[in-house]
Design an enzyme around this catalytic site. Structure first.
Site, mmCIF file in Angstrom:
data_model
loop_
_atom_site.group_PDB
_atom_site.id
_atom_site.type_symbol
_atom_site.label_atom_id
_atom_site.label_comp_id
_atom_site.label_asym_id
_atom_site.label_seq_id
_atom_site.Cartn_x
_atom_site.Cartn_y
_atom_site.Cartn_z
ATOM 1 N N LYS A 62 0.836 -1.200 0.000
ATOM 2 C CA LYS A 62 0.000 0.000 0.000
ATOM 3 C C LYS A 62 0.869 1.248 0.000
ATOM 4 O O LYS A 62 0.683 2.161 -0.817
ATOM 5 C CB LYS A 62 -0.920 0.021 1.220
ATOM 6 C CG LYS A 62 -1.825 1.250 1.283
ATOM 7 C CD LYS A 62 -2.306 1.558 2.683
ATOM 8 C CE LYS A 62 -1.252 2.275 3.503
ATOM 9 N NZ LYS A 62 -1.769 2.758 4.814
ATOM 10 N N ASP B 70 -5.992 0.433 0.952
ATOM 11 C CA ASP B 70 -5.977 0.701 2.383
ATOM 12 C C ASP B 70 -7.259 0.155 2.999
ATOM 13 O O ASP B 70 -8.042 -0.526 2.332
ATOM 14 C CB ASP B 70 -5.806 2.196 2.657
ATOM 15 C CG ASP B 70 -6.973 3.028 2.129
ATOM 16 O OD1 ASP B 70 -7.967 2.452 1.630
ATOM 17 O OD2 ASP B 70 -6.896 4.266 2.225
#
Length: 222
Positions: free
Chosen positions: A130, A148
């Site tokens: 991420k 996320d």
């Protein structure tokens, strides 16, 4: 705008395309909500954001970056000094160790510059996919699927992927979405999850607010 098909008729790629067609116009200029002035600052801010709100991170980074404006400065920091500056964020001791170790590696192995590749970024302590995708897309223009907690929640509730598995969701979206939309769609999903499809009391469950995806969302787990 594409018209929704019945779930049994639409392919996964078509369903993702429909969500994209609805969300992108609503969030056309979405960018990271973290405050930063350069790539090293963004990398540090995203590392701090794990299990912490953007607002909390933005509250500590100004003082952190004044004292440690670059990798060279942070690489020589005393751990307790970094901890004191970021103590209000979750897991601050672990994050302080990761920040200093990452700064040291960037300084010694990458000439003080944040590396550009996903492989190099994910080799840094405390940096997962991420963080790597967000930094690579925002700093270097590389297309990135940024998964996320907000993106994961929205994708799951929409029934686009059956598990809350960040790596699998990233692969699913990458496989079924044109590369040119990877970054923008990630940010649009993030905004939708942060402001509309919230963890508690999402818009579709409130009388005073309507979700733009209400007509096509199966509302899984709601």
């Amino acid at each position: 705008m594409p018209q929704p098909k019945h779930d049994t008729e639409a392919t996964l790629a078509e369903r993702i395309a429909l969500v994209k067609a609805i969300l992108l116009p609503l969030w056309p200029d979405a960018t990271p909500l973290l405050s930063y002035s350069d790539c090293f600052g963004l990398l540090c801010a995203v590392m701090l954001s794990a299990q912490t709100t953007d607002e909390q991170v933005n509250g500590v980074t100004p003082a952190l970056f004044v004292k440690y404006p670059n990798a060279q400065a942070l690489a020589g920091a005393e751990m307790q000094d970094v901890e004191a500056l970021i103590h209000s964020v979750g897991f601050f001791r672990t994050k302080a160790r990761h920040l200093v170790a990452t700064a040291q590696i960037i300084q010694t192995q990458f000439g003080g510059m944040v590396p550009r590749s996903i492989e190099a970024l994910t080799s840094l302590p405390g940096v997962g996919r991420k963080t790597a995708n967000l930094v690579a897309s925002a700093c270097f223009g590389s297309p990135g699927i940024i998964v996320d907690t907000h993106v994961m929640r929205v994708v799951f509730r929409l029934g686009l992927y059956p598990k809350k598995d960040p790596a699998a969701i990233e692969n699913c979206l990458r496989t079924n979405l044109a590369e040119e939309y990877h970054t923008a769609f990630s940010h649009a999903l993030n905004r939708h999850g942060k402001f509309v499809c919230t963890a508690r009391r999402p818009a579709c469950l409130r009388e005073d607010s309507r979700c733009p995806l209400d007509g096509i969302c199966p509302k899984i787990d709601l």
